[in-house]
Design an enzyme around this catalytic site. Structure first.
Site, PDB file in Angstrom:
ATOM      1  N   TYR A 145       0.863  -1.183   0.000  1.00  0.00           N
ATOM      2  CA  TYR A 145       0.000   0.000   0.000  1.00  0.00           C
ATOM      3  C   TYR A 145       0.902   1.235   0.000  1.00  0.00           C
ATOM      4  O   TYR A 145       1.857   1.312   0.773  1.00  0.00           O
ATOM      5  CB  TYR A 145      -0.897   0.002   1.241  1.00  0.00           C
ATOM      6  CG  TYR A 145      -1.752   1.235   1.373  1.00  0.00           C
ATOM      7  CD1 TYR A 145      -2.796   1.487   0.486  1.00  0.00           C
ATOM      8  CD2 TYR A 145      -1.519   2.170   2.390  1.00  0.00           C
ATOM      9  CE1 TYR A 145      -3.582   2.632   0.600  1.00  0.00           C
ATOM     10  CE2 TYR A 145      -2.299   3.309   2.514  1.00  0.00           C
ATOM     11  CZ  TYR A 145      -3.327   3.532   1.614  1.00  0.00           C
ATOM     12  OH  TYR A 145      -4.105   4.664   1.726  1.00  0.00           O
ATOM     13  N   ASP A 242       9.366   2.280  -0.281  1.00  0.00           N
ATOM     14  CA  ASP A 242       8.356   2.972   0.512  1.00  0.00           C
ATOM     15  C   ASP A 242       8.580   2.586   1.966  1.00  0.00           C
ATOM     16  O   ASP A 242       8.219   1.482   2.391  1.00  0.00           O
ATOM     17  CB  ASP A 242       6.948   2.590   0.039  1.00  0.00           C
ATOM     18  CG  ASP A 242       5.870   3.288   0.861  1.00  0.00           C
ATOM     19  OD1 ASP A 242       6.187   3.829   1.934  1.00  0.00           O
ATOM     20  OD2 ASP A 242       4.706   3.265   0.423  1.00  0.00           O
ATOM     21  N   LYS A 270       4.979   8.662   8.916  1.00  0.00           N
ATOM     22  CA  LYS A 270       4.664   8.212  10.277  1.00  0.00           C
ATOM     23  C   LYS A 270       5.674   8.719  11.313  1.00  0.00           C
ATOM     24  O   LYS A 270       5.539   9.825  11.802  1.00  0.00           O
ATOM     25  CB  LYS A 270       4.517   6.694  10.307  1.00  0.00           C
ATOM     26  CG  LYS A 270       3.434   6.238   9.273  1.00  0.00           C
ATOM     27  CD  LYS A 270       2.767   4.963   9.609  1.00  0.00           C
ATOM     28  CE  LYS A 270       1.917   4.462   8.455  1.00  0.00           C
ATOM     29  NZ  LYS A 270       0.528   4.241   8.762  1.00  0.00           N
TER      30      LYS A 270
HETATM   31  N1  PLP Z   1       3.022   3.928   2.336  1.00  0.00           N
HETATM   32  C1  PLP Z   1       2.868   3.022   3.304  1.00  0.00           C
HETATM   33  C2  PLP Z   1       3.803   1.850   3.367  1.00  0.00           C
HETATM   34  C3  PLP Z   1       1.863   3.156   4.252  1.00  0.00           C
HETATM   35  O1  PLP Z   1       1.702   2.243   5.209  1.00  0.00           O
HETATM   36  C4  PLP Z   1       1.009   4.291   4.177  1.00  0.00           C
HETATM   37  C5  PLP Z   1      -0.065   4.465   5.152  1.00  0.00           C
HETATM   38  O2  PLP Z   1      -0.328   3.663   5.997  1.00  0.00           O
HETATM   39  C6  PLP Z   1       1.211   5.212   3.147  1.00  0.00           C
HETATM   40  C7  PLP Z   1       2.234   5.011   2.238  1.00  0.00           C
HETATM   41  C8  PLP Z   1       0.342   6.420   3.027  1.00  0.00           C
HETATM   42  O3  PLP Z   1       0.651   7.293   4.059  1.00  0.00           O
HETATM   43  P1  PLP Z   1      -0.447   8.349   4.567  1.00  0.00           P
HETATM   44  O4  PLP Z   1      -1.537   7.575   5.217  1.00  0.00           O
HETATM   45  O5  PLP Z   1       0.318   9.231   5.492  1.00  0.00           O
HETATM   46  O6  PLP Z   1      -0.924   9.083   3.350  1.00  0.00           O
END
Ligand code: PLP
Length: 430
Positions: A145, A242, A270
């Protein structure tokens, strides 16, 4: 007691009238579970207190944002101090420079661009990759994700995997026609794409969660990351990790430090915002200077690099980089989970952990790609989650989400959790 029991429900019932599904983000709705979410009143350390006064030991930790626990004095005071000086200026601040310097010192990044969410970071990364390579295609992996960007919701993990209208209603075919989703950890499938001259020459970006945390915790194989690193260099594409979850979590240098594989670009989120809305994109100076104002890749944000959020982020990183912190976090997590791992060895269930992030898989043994999440796994999780909640333990409310141990979890918290976990697991069918 009777009247207080109504309180969580009352608020959530009101929420259902004015917020779609009662929430501002779908995973918070506990849709997989036969109960509605409690409403938090406050948090302190590892504890979360709901508006009825019930205390929970929290392992969701705002889906991994709170590595120091709730309301830690360092980020809280830093944010409060920044706020009292002014909440936003629309100019580069000293805190922004300080946090960027910290990240540059401790990671492979030579420059970073701050944004307000992981989603924004990943949308910037796609644009940089396409701008640098002048190519259209993005390769991603099933069950990963990367935020709610149209192009990246194809075969996405987290709540997106619960939808029947995939990748999501409202996404046009043209938005995902330049995305290729491949099975995670599957070198053969990746090889078929990289060895196709028509495809390989059009790939701008290969994007991966090096420790996937949105299909439960599924770490990439080292050989798979090394393969992606080699192949992206060969075909002239950029590799992005990511690390919105894994960054500053699984190792001081995130997953790239843990595996010793260095991507071209990274997304941190985060933890980097210390519990506030902040994230960043990082990479080499050459790549990052493709961004406007120096380069032709446009990206902007009114609240990007927000001084309150970055003050909390800087204070958090300074705290977790104190000598011994990661060792302590590792010891806490091992103390909680080693006995559980042993218990699960002879069952159809499994526990996967990388550093202080972990998840339990019901009727799945150590998945290396997107798990099946069978109906019986879901039933078992729902039963397990409710038993934990009753005992005052709050786990992330869906099978796809990871659990997080924070620096604030005490030996007493971990012991209690361990006992409750063992008891709840003993009641599962095997
Ligand atoms: N990338 C990863 C691995 C994530 O777990 C998340 C959100 O949980 C995101 C991107 C997206 O981040 P945000 O919720 O701050 O937009």
């Amino acid at each position: 007691m009777e009247s207080s029991i109504a309180l969580n429900r009352d608020i959530f019932t009101r929420a259902l009238h004015v917020l779609p599904g009662g929430v501002s983000s779908p995973i918070r709705s506990w849709k997989e579970l036969p109960l509605s979410p409690f409403v938090p009143a406050r948090g302190k350390g590892a504890q979360l207190v709901d508006i009825e006064g019930k205390i929970y030991i929290d392992y969701c930790m705002s889906f991994g944002a709170l590595i120091l626990g709730h309301a830690h004095p360092k980020p809280s005071l830093a944010a409060a101090g920044a706020l009292m000086r002014g909440s936003t200026y629309g100019l580069t601040t000293a805190t922004e420079v300080q946090l960027a310097e910290f990240i540059v010192k401790h990671t492979f990044c030579e420059q970073v661009r701050f944004v307000s969410s992981g989603t924004e970071a990943l949308s910037t990364i796609i644009r940089i990759a396409r701008g640098v390579t002048k190519r259209p295609l993005v390769v991603k992996f099933e069950g990963n994700y990367h935020g709610h960007i149209d192009a990246l919701l194809l075969e996405a993990g987290s709540y997106a995997s619960e939808l029947t209208a995939t990748p999501s209603a409202g996404i046009t075919r043209s938005s995902v026609c330049d995305t290729i989703a491949l099975p995670y950890n599957d070198e053969e499938a990746a090889c078929r794409v990289f060895s196709s001259p028509e495809l390989a020459s059009r790939i701008a970006l290969v994007l991966i969660e090096p420790v996937a945390g949105n299909m439960g915790v599924v770490p990439a194989k080292l050989s798979f990351l090394e393969y992606l690193r080699k192949q992206t260099r060969t075909i002239g594409a950029l590799l992005c990790f990511d690390e919105v979850i894994s960054g500053f979590r699984v190792h001081p240098q995130g997953a790239s430090g843990l595996y010793g594989v260095i991507p071209d670009l990274v997304a941190y989120g985060k933890i980097v915002g210390g519990g506030f809305p902040a994230a960043c994109v990082g990479g080499s100076k050459t790549i990052m200077e493709e961004l406007a104002p120096l380069g032709e890749v446009f990206q902007a944000g009114t609240l990007s690099g927000n001084p309150v959020a970055l003050a909390a982020g800087a204070a958090t990183l300074q705290e977790i980089f104190q000598p011994g912190t990661y060792e302590k976090l590792e010891a806490k997590t091992a103390f909680l989970l080693d006995p559980i791992e042993r218990i699960l060895q002879d069952t159809p269930h499994s526990l996967v952990r990388v550093g202080s992030m972990f998840s339990l898989f019901f009727y799945e043994k150590y998945p290396r790609k997107k798990p099946a999440f069978l109906p019986k796994s879901r039933t078992a999780f729902a039963q397990f989650f409710q038993e934990l909640l009753q005992e005052g333990i709050y786990f992330s409310p869906a099978l796809t989400e990871s659990q997080f141990v924070s620096m604030a979890h005490t030996e007493q918290d971990l012991l209690k959790t361990r006992d409750v976990l063992i008891e709840a697991l003993s009641r599962l069918d095997v």
